[in-house]
Motif scaffolding. Sequence first.
Motif, PDB file in Angstrom:
ATOM      1  N   GLU A   1       0.814  -1.213   0.000  1.00  0.00           N
ATOM      2  CA  GLU A   1       0.000   0.000   0.000  1.00  0.00           C
ATOM      3  C   GLU A   1       0.850   1.268   0.000  1.00  0.00           C
ATOM      4  OE1 GLU A   1      -2.686  -0.114   3.268  1.00  0.00           O
ATOM      5  OE2 GLU A   1      -3.587  -2.003   2.659  1.00  0.00           O
ATOM      6  N   LEU A   2       2.125   1.124   0.345  1.00  0.00           N
ATOM      7  CA  LEU A   2       3.017   2.279   0.394  1.00  0.00           C
ATOM      8  C   LEU A   2       3.482   2.725  -0.984  1.00  0.00           C
ATOM      9  CD1 LEU A   2       5.282   1.191   3.390  1.00  0.00           C
ATOM     10  CD2 LEU A   2       3.301   2.710   3.436  1.00  0.00           C
ATOM     11  N   LYS A   3       3.412   1.847  -1.958  1.00  0.00           N
ATOM     12  CA  LYS A   3       3.882   2.188  -3.308  1.00  0.00           C
ATOM     13  C   LYS A   3       3.092   3.371  -3.850  1.00  0.00           C
ATOM     14  CE  LYS A   3       5.648  -2.312  -4.533  1.00  0.00           C
ATOM     15  NZ  LYS A   3       5.534  -3.483  -5.394  1.00  0.00           N
ATOM     16  N   GLY A   4       3.823   4.320  -4.391  1.00  0.00           N
ATOM     17  CA  GLY A   4       3.207   5.504  -4.958  1.00  0.00           C
ATOM     18  C   GLY A   4       3.074   6.669  -3.990  1.00  0.00           C
ATOM     19  N   LEU A   5       3.312   6.437  -2.695  1.00  0.00           N
ATOM     20  CA  LEU A   5       3.236   7.533  -1.722  1.00  0.00           C
ATOM     21  C   LEU A   5       4.466   8.418  -1.826  1.00  0.00           C
ATOM     22  CD1 LEU A   5       1.920   5.738   1.500  1.00  0.00           C
ATOM     23  CD2 LEU A   5       0.618   7.058  -0.167  1.00  0.00           C
ATOM     24  N   SER A   6       4.313   9.658  -1.432  1.00  0.00           N
ATOM     25  CA  SER A   6       5.435  10.600  -1.463  1.00  0.00           C
ATOM     26  C   SER A   6       6.261  10.479  -0.183  1.00  0.00           C
ATOM     27  CB  SER A   6       4.908  12.033  -1.601  1.00  0.00           C
ATOM     28  OG  SER A   6       4.259  12.414  -0.399  1.00  0.00           O
ATOM     29  N   LYS A   7       7.417  11.099  -0.179  1.00  0.00           N
ATOM     30  CA  LYS A   7       8.271  11.101   1.005  1.00  0.00           C
ATOM     31  C   LYS A   7       7.558  11.740   2.190  1.00  0.00           C
ATOM     32  CE  LYS A   7      12.785  10.996  -1.212  1.00  0.00           C
ATOM     33  NZ  LYS A   7      14.077  11.664  -1.359  1.00  0.00           N
ATOM     34  N   THR A   8       6.798  12.787   1.952  1.00  0.00           N
ATOM     35  CA  THR A   8       6.049  13.452   3.015  1.00  0.00           C
ATOM     36  C   THR A   8       5.005  12.518   3.607  1.00  0.00           C
ATOM     37  OG1 THR A   8       6.358  15.541   1.837  1.00  0.00           O
ATOM     38  CG2 THR A   8       4.717  15.511   3.582  1.00  0.00           C
ATOM     39  N   ASP A   9       4.327  11.736   2.769  1.00  0.00           N
ATOM     40  CA  ASP A   9       3.345  10.765   3.260  1.00  0.00           C
ATOM     41  C   ASP A   9       4.012   9.714   4.150  1.00  0.00           C
ATOM     42  OD1 ASP A   9       1.349  12.044   1.804  1.00  0.00           O
ATOM     43  OD2 ASP A   9       1.587  10.710   0.072  1.00  0.00           O
TER      44      ASP A   9
ATOM     45  N   TYR B   1      16.372   7.019   9.049  1.00  0.00           N
ATOM     46  CA  TYR B   1      17.815   6.947   9.273  1.00  0.00           C
ATOM     47  C   TYR B   1      18.604   7.691   8.204  1.00  0.00           C
ATOM     48  CZ  TYR B   1      16.755   3.295  12.621  1.00  0.00           C
ATOM     49  OH  TYR B   1      16.270   2.599  13.680  1.00  0.00           O
ATOM     50  N   ASN B   2      18.001   7.953   7.067  1.00  0.00           N
ATOM     51  CA  ASN B   2      18.719   8.570   5.960  1.00  0.00           C
ATOM     52  C   ASN B   2      18.289  10.014   5.764  1.00  0.00           C
ATOM     53  OD1 ASN B   2      20.241   6.270   5.158  1.00  0.00           O
ATOM     54  ND2 ASN B   2      18.352   5.408   4.362  1.00  0.00           N
ATOM     55  N   ASP B   3      19.037  10.695   4.950  1.00  0.00           N
ATOM     56  CA  ASP B   3      18.776  12.074   4.574  1.00  0.00           C
ATOM     57  C   ASP B   3      17.460  12.170   3.800  1.00  0.00           C
ATOM     58  OD1 ASP B   3      18.957  14.351   2.580  1.00  0.00           O
ATOM     59  OD2 ASP B   3      20.728  14.752   3.793  1.00  0.00           O
ATOM     60  N   PHE B   4      16.732  13.267   3.965  1.00  0.00           N
ATOM     61  CA  PHE B   4      15.469  13.460   3.257  1.00  0.00           C
ATOM     62  C   PHE B   4      15.662  13.377   1.745  1.00  0.00           C
ATOM     63  CE2 PHE B   4      12.202  16.043   1.205  1.00  0.00           C
ATOM     64  CZ  PHE B   4      11.057  15.498   1.753  1.00  0.00           C
ATOM     65  N   PHE B   5      16.821  13.778   1.260  1.00  0.00           N
ATOM     66  CA  PHE B   5      17.068  13.800  -0.175  1.00  0.00           C
ATOM     67  C   PHE B   5      17.601  12.470  -0.713  1.00  0.00           C
ATOM     68  CE2 PHE B   5      17.384  18.141   1.390  1.00  0.00           C
ATOM     69  CZ  PHE B   5      16.373  18.726   0.641  1.00  0.00           C
TER      70      PHE B   5
ATOM     71  N   ASP C   1      10.955  11.064  -5.773  1.00  0.00           N
ATOM     72  CA  ASP C   1      10.316  11.360  -4.488  1.00  0.00           C
ATOM     73  C   ASP C   1       9.031  10.576  -4.218  1.00  0.00           C
ATOM     74  OD1 ASP C   1      12.373  13.043  -3.805  1.00  0.00           O
ATOM     75  OD2 ASP C   1      11.338  14.852  -4.451  1.00  0.00           O
ATOM     76  N   PHE C   2       8.790   9.496  -4.933  1.00  0.00           N
ATOM     77  CA  PHE C   2       7.645   8.623  -4.681  1.00  0.00           C
ATOM     78  C   PHE C   2       8.136   7.189  -4.505  1.00  0.00           C
ATOM     79  CE2 PHE C   2       5.766  12.270  -6.732  1.00  0.00           C
ATOM     80  CZ  PHE C   2       4.631  12.489  -5.962  1.00  0.00           C
ATOM     81  N   VAL C   3       7.449   6.433  -3.655  1.00  0.00           N
ATOM     82  CA  VAL C   3       7.869   5.060  -3.359  1.00  0.00           C
ATOM     83  C   VAL C   3       7.792   4.212  -4.615  1.00  0.00           C
ATOM     84  CG1 VAL C   3       7.383   2.993  -1.999  1.00  0.00           C
ATOM     85  CG2 VAL C   3       7.104   5.248  -0.965  1.00  0.00           C
ATOM     86  N   LYS C   4       8.908   3.602  -4.946  1.00  0.00           N
ATOM     87  CA  LYS C   4       9.006   2.726  -6.115  1.00  0.00           C
ATOM     88  C   LYS C   4       8.969   1.258  -5.691  1.00  0.00           C
ATOM     89  CE  LYS C   4      10.527   1.510 -10.311  1.00  0.00           C
ATOM     90  NZ  LYS C   4       9.784   1.577 -11.494  1.00  0.00           N
TER      91      LYS C   4
END
Length: 69
Positions: A5-13, A22-26, A53-56
Amino acid sequence: MEFDELKGLSKTDILEQFGDYYNDFFSDIWMYRVNEKSCFFCKKYMYIFFQHDFVKKIELKRLKANYLM
């Protein structure tokens, strides 16, 4: 929650649902620890791979201590 269900969500989501990472936002790969109560020496991690910036892709990996204490 199913991880597919996470696929297609943005980093903000993802930040809103899971909090800190644990990693950098970028970074294009974020890692979260998934709690597992059944095995003290096993640690399960979820890797979230982003593209533009979207879950692949999501992968779960288990790290296990191979030694006796």
